[in-house]
Design an enzyme around this catalytic site. Structure first.
Site, PDB file in Angstrom:
ATOM      1  N   HIS A   1       0.822  -1.218   0.000  1.00 42.69           N
ATOM      2  CA  HIS A   1       0.000   0.000   0.000  1.00 42.69           C
ATOM      3  C   HIS A   1       0.855   1.267   0.000  1.00 42.69           C
ATOM      4  O   HIS A   1       0.713   2.093  -0.909  1.00 42.69           O
ATOM      5  CB  HIS A   1      -1.003  -0.040   1.166  1.00 42.69           C
ATOM      6  CG  HIS A   1      -1.642   1.278   1.470  1.00 42.69           C
ATOM      7  ND1 HIS A   1      -2.475   1.922   0.575  1.00 42.69           N
ATOM      8  CD2 HIS A   1      -1.563   2.091   2.554  1.00 42.69           C
ATOM      9  CE1 HIS A   1      -2.880   3.068   1.109  1.00 42.69           C
ATOM     10  NE2 HIS A   1      -2.340   3.196   2.300  1.00 42.69           N
TER      11      HIS A   1
ATOM     12  N   ASP B   1      -3.136   8.603  -1.166  1.00 43.20           N
ATOM     13  CA  ASP B   1      -3.526   7.539  -0.238  1.00 43.20           C
ATOM     14  C   ASP B   1      -4.986   7.153  -0.490  1.00 43.20           C
ATOM     15  O   ASP B   1      -5.335   5.978  -0.625  1.00 43.20           O
ATOM     16  CB  ASP B   1      -3.334   8.084   1.193  1.00 43.20           C
ATOM     17  CG  ASP B   1      -3.634   7.054   2.265  1.00 43.20           C
ATOM     18  OD1 ASP B   1      -3.478   5.851   1.998  1.00 43.20           O
ATOM     19  OD2 ASP B   1      -4.019   7.469   3.374  1.00 43.20           O
TER      20      ASP B   1
ATOM     21  N   HIS C   1       3.985   6.895   5.316  1.00 47.85           N
ATOM     22  CA  HIS C   1       2.800   7.603   5.795  1.00 47.85           C
ATOM     23  C   HIS C   1       1.985   6.871   6.855  1.00 47.85           C
ATOM     24  O   HIS C   1       1.300   7.498   7.644  1.00 47.85           O
ATOM     25  CB  HIS C   1       1.912   8.054   4.623  1.00 47.85           C
ATOM     26  CG  HIS C   1       0.975   7.003   4.097  1.00 47.85           C
ATOM     27  ND1 HIS C   1       1.331   6.121   3.119  1.00 47.85           N
ATOM     28  CD2 HIS C   1      -0.301   6.694   4.428  1.00 47.85           C
ATOM     29  CE1 HIS C   1       0.315   5.314   2.862  1.00 47.85           C
ATOM     30  NE2 HIS C   1      -0.688   5.637   3.641  1.00 47.85           N
ATOM     31  N   ASP C   2       2.036   5.535   6.886  1.00 43.02           N
ATOM     32  CA  ASP C   2       1.249   4.821   7.888  1.00 43.02           C
ATOM     33  C   ASP C   2       2.090   4.290   9.051  1.00 43.02           C
ATOM     34  O   ASP C   2       1.577   3.605   9.929  1.00 43.02           O
ATOM     35  CB  ASP C   2       0.494   3.648   7.234  1.00 43.02           C
ATOM     36  CG  ASP C   2      -0.781   4.108   6.543  1.00 43.02           C
ATOM     37  OD1 ASP C   2      -1.365   5.117   7.000  1.00 43.02           O
ATOM     38  OD2 ASP C   2      -1.185   3.469   5.558  1.00 43.02           O
TER      39      ASP C   2
ATOM     40  N   GLU D   1       1.160   5.996  12.455  1.00 45.46           N
ATOM     41  CA  GLU D   1      -0.226   5.645  12.752  1.00 45.46           C
ATOM     42  C   GLU D   1      -0.370   4.175  13.183  1.00 45.46           C
ATOM     43  O   GLU D   1      -1.040   3.867  14.157  1.00 45.46           O
ATOM     44  CB  GLU D   1      -1.066   5.907  11.494  1.00 45.46           C
ATOM     45  CG  GLU D   1      -2.480   5.376  11.517  1.00 45.46           C
ATOM     46  CD  GLU D   1      -3.439   6.287  12.257  1.00 45.46           C
ATOM     47  OE1 GLU D   1      -2.988   7.352  12.705  1.00 45.46           O
ATOM     48  OE2 GLU D   1      -4.612   5.919  12.384  1.00 45.46           O
ATOM     49  N   ASP D   2       0.298   3.277  12.476  1.00 44.84           N
ATOM     50  CA  ASP D   2       0.017   1.853  12.655  1.00 44.84           C
ATOM     51  C   ASP D   2       1.087   1.062  13.401  1.00 44.84           C
ATOM     52  O   ASP D   2       0.897  -0.114  13.662  1.00 44.84           O
ATOM     53  CB  ASP D   2      -0.198   1.183  11.284  1.00 44.84           C
ATOM     54  CG  ASP D   2      -1.445   1.706  10.599  1.00 44.84           C
ATOM     55  OD1 ASP D   2      -2.301   2.273  11.304  1.00 44.84           O
ATOM     56  OD2 ASP D   2      -1.554   1.559   9.372  1.00 44.84           O
TER      57      ASP D   2
HETATM   58 MN    MN Z   1      -2.688   4.737   3.938  1.00 44.80          MN
END
Ligand code: MN
Length: 757
Positions: A65, A157, A90-91, A94-95
């Site tokens: 992704h 995204d 980018h994630d 967040e993740d």
């Molecule tokens: Mn994403």
């Protein structure tokens, strides 16, 4: 799974990941950017190990992704290494357990800052909690001001998530598709990412209305060869003319996107066959020198309008006045030899790149100088407007979203100030909007305007080319009715903010008067007594009482006193009453958890029994079996069934996405639903008889309500019927269409809905 199989799976994953990354690098190296392969590889390796072992819902390794998002940022938006790294990462914050500080230590402050911006607005613009939506949206728009790359990567995204939406739960699909259509497509449009905007719209449409989408695709396919013939015949003489001019050029056929076709069918109540502008022609040329570019546009225009007659009202000059998103082109509409109007768009190669890639294309043309400053100027002007709106206190979160959205999709017109300065304004804007766009003082004290030296009211709609002078008076104040004809985000926000401030002042004055009133009468001010006062004066709550008293709508007097002394208020009032008059905004905004026992992962069946007992058909869009619908759990835990394209449902999709349900009609022909049908035709003897005969005799459907109007021989009828489903309506419409005198038949939502031409 045996160890051996696991190994093979791992190897397959490895190969997939390496190939995807290599492809990204190849595309990056083919671009005009600097060669920062090392940094990009470092970001990739870091993200890869951070997401290790995690898979997407589709089953593929998660890292694919971020690679895909980076690829979109690079290839489709034209961004460079900083953005590619940020997209790859980018994630991560967040993740995973990594923090922004970790990113900063490894990749420096710029990339970290972009990743931070992306993390803050993650989880969809509106997040999962509705109460946070306006805040998140504000944050998003404010980050645009810091670094536009945050929003560009966010759009990349979203584009990848839309491309892979098939593996999500249907109820999630509606939320994401709705949000995309509501805010991301307009944002992409505003930033000039035309191709991405179109793809986002088409993907949303595909998931919300799969069957209609397929139908339109098939119709496009079956009419393709016909369009090709028209294109060949129409462009042959144009080519001959352009060859003579000696400029290198390409002529392309532009076919309207399925979403735009559907949108036009919906808003204009016409069929696919009635859309005349599915085909447009695009001429893309390479100018001999940069200075000649604008001249060339007009020379081509002159040359081709010698071949075909141009439509006098349809010359759009975005060459001398580019759109605010940077779009430049010359659009003309010509009458073909086959008797149809065809739009021709004339652009240089550079203009074409900007039209497709928007704002980002300016990196590509850094060496060029002619329109970069101007476009950046428009963009920062727009960002300033947004910031001004954000600086005002917002009355209501949803109003706020709608207000901002107004700014995203508007077409533009040009108007002149009395001194001849040119101003860009959205289409359909009023004199009042113009006043507010110049200055808040001018807007709030505006009493009228002179358009082209003629006196007009504030609600007057402006046209491109108008010269507008605003007339003011010091004694003028903002009126509540203005909100009805303010159309720009800025004017609406200012008017609401001023009205809110004035109401607060009035309430404060009212509260003081009420306090004095109680004090002078030596009565203790209790909740019950205040309630009684509200009741006596027929107002809803203390806020309104205070506002009314402050406004001197009525005075508190002796009869009030008598009432207060004698009769205490009934206690049932208490629950409607908000003592002190300060409603708790936070409480109101919070989303109550749905208590119904519903499995959101399943598609709910709308059976006859369930429809009658558990569900409510939304009054705004009145869906019937066969319409594409979704369910929404409301504040009172009821399930409301909306059409998927209902404007109210669009708002719900964006703000209360986790209350959506996937639903499906399973109702057969068991129940009757009201629908409204509009017909238009040439009036003649017996026409009405024929219409009623078709409906009641041939199809044995009862007419519930009927209204007929005849003007200058044009017959307009509105009929309300009870039918089982969409098939019934289609049969009725098709049968009515067979009557020669009837020229238009269409289903309408409200009985009195007006049909735009
Ligand atoms: Mn994403």
């Amino acid at each position: 799974m045996t160890d051996e199989e696991k190994l093979t799976q791992e190897q397959t994953d490895e190969r997939l990941i390496n190939e995807a990354f290599q492809e990204l690098l190849d595309r990056y190296l083919a671009s005009r950017h600097r060669r920062k392969v090392e940094l990009i590889t470092k970001a990739f390796n870091f993200a890869r190990q951070a997401h290790k072992g995690v898979r997407r819902r589709s089953g593929e390794p998660y890292i694919l992704h971020p690679i895909a998002v980076a690829r979109i940022a690079c290839v489709e938006i034209g961004l460079g290494s900083t953005s590619i790294c940020a997209a790859l990462l980018h994630d991560v914050v967040e993740d995973t357990d990594y923090t922004v500080e970790d990113i900063e230590n490894l990749f420096g402050p710029k990339i970290a800052q972009i990743v931070d911006g992306l993390t803050k607005i993650s989880g969809g613009i509106f997040g999962d909690r509705a109460s946070a939506q306006a805040e998140n949206f504000k944050k998003l728009l404010l980050t645009m001001n810091d670094d536009i790359r945050v929003i560009l990567i966010k759009i990349a995204d979203r584009l990848h998530n839309m491309r892979t939406l098939g593996s999500m739960l249907p109820s999630k699909q509606y939320k994401i598709a709705g949000e995309t259509l509501y805010i991301y497509a307009p944002l992409a449009n505003r930033l000039g990412l035309n191709r991405i905007k179109t793809e986002l719209e088409d993907l949303s449409f595909k998931y919300e209305h799969p069957e209609t989408y397929q139908q339109i695709l098939e119709k496009l396919k079956s009419t393709q060869s016909e369009r090709e013939n028209v294109f060949e015949a129409f462009t042959a003489p144009i080519r001959a003319q352009l060859d003579k001019m000696g400029l290198p050029y390409k002529i392309l056929a532009r076919v309207k996107s399925p979403y735009s076709i559907w949108n036009k069918m919906q808003t204009k109540h016409i069929t696919f066959e009635e859309i005349y502008d599915i085909l447009a022609v695009r001429i893309i040329f390479t100018p001999k020198t940069e200075e000649e570019e604008l001249n060339d546009c007009f020379n081509i225009y002159v040359a081709i309008s010698k071949i075909y007659k141009p439509h006098p009202d349809r010359l759009r000059d975005w060459v001398s006045h580019p759109k605010a998103n940077g779009y430049r082109a010359l659009h003309v509409t010509l009458m073909s030899n086959m008797g149809q109007w065809i739009e021709v768009q004339i652009r240089s190669e550079r203009m074409n790149d900007i039209a497709e890639q928007g704002f980002a294309a300016h990196w590509k043309y850094k060496a060029g100088n002619y329109n970069e400053e101007e476009r950046d100027g428009e963009l920062s002007k727009w960002l300033r407007t947004i910031k001004e709106i954000l600086d005002d206190p917002q009355p209501d979160a949803l109003d706020f979203l709608d207000t901002i959205k107004l700014n995203l999709f508007a077409s533009e017109i040009f108007v002149f100030t009395p001194k001849g300065e040119i101003k860009t304004m959205p289409q359909n804007c009023t004199a009042l909007d113009f006043a507010f766009s110049i200055h808040t003082f001018l807007g709030s004290h505006c009493i009228g305007a002179k358009v082209n030296h003629k006196l007009v009211p504030l609600s007057h709609k402006l046209q491109s080319g108008d010269q507008v002078e605003i007339l003011t008076s010091k004694s003028q104040k903002v009126q509540p009715s203005w909100i009805n004809f303010a159309t720009t985000a800025k004017a609406k926000a200012k008017i609401l903010a001023i009205l809110k401030r004035e109401k607060k002042e009035l309430q404060q004055q009212g509260e003081d008067i009420i306090n004095d009133f109680f004090q002078q009468a030596h009565i203790e001010q209790t909740e019950e007594k205040l309630q009684r006062l509200c009741e006596l004066h027929n107002v809803k709550d203390f806020d309104e009482l205070a506002a009314a008293v402050g406004q001197h709508a009525f005075e508190l007097n002796d009869s009030d006193l008598n009432e207060l002394k004698d009769k205490p208020a009934p206690t049932t009032w208490k629950k409607f009453f908000n003592f002190g008059g300060k409603p708790k905004q936070e409480e109101r905004k919070q989303e109550p958890e749905a208590k119904l026992n519903i499995d959101k992962k399943k598609v709910l069946k709308l059976t006859p029994d369930a429809i009658q007992k558990n569900y409510i058909i939304a009054d705004c869009c009145k869906p019937i079996p066969g319409d594409d619908v979704l369910g929404y759990i409301d504040d009172n835990n009821r399930i409301i069934i909306h059409k998927r394209q209902c404007p109210i449902a669009s708002q719900l999709k964006s703000s209360f996405g986790n209350r959506l349900l996937a639903v499906q009609w399973e109702i057969g022909k068991a129940l009757n639903f009201p629908v409204n049908v509009y017909i238009q035709g040439i009036d003649g003897i017996g026409l009405l008889n024929k219409v009623t005969e078709i409906i009641s005799n041939e199809l044995s459907v009862n007419i519930h309500k009927l209204s007929i109007e005849v003007n200058d021989g044009i017959f307009e009828g509105r009929i309300q019927l009870y039918v089982h489903d969409v098939d019934d309506v289609n049969t009725i419409c098709n049968n009515l269409k067979k009557v020669e005198a009837i020229k238009k038949v269409t289903r309408i939502e409200g009985f009195d809905d007006q049909i735009a031409d």
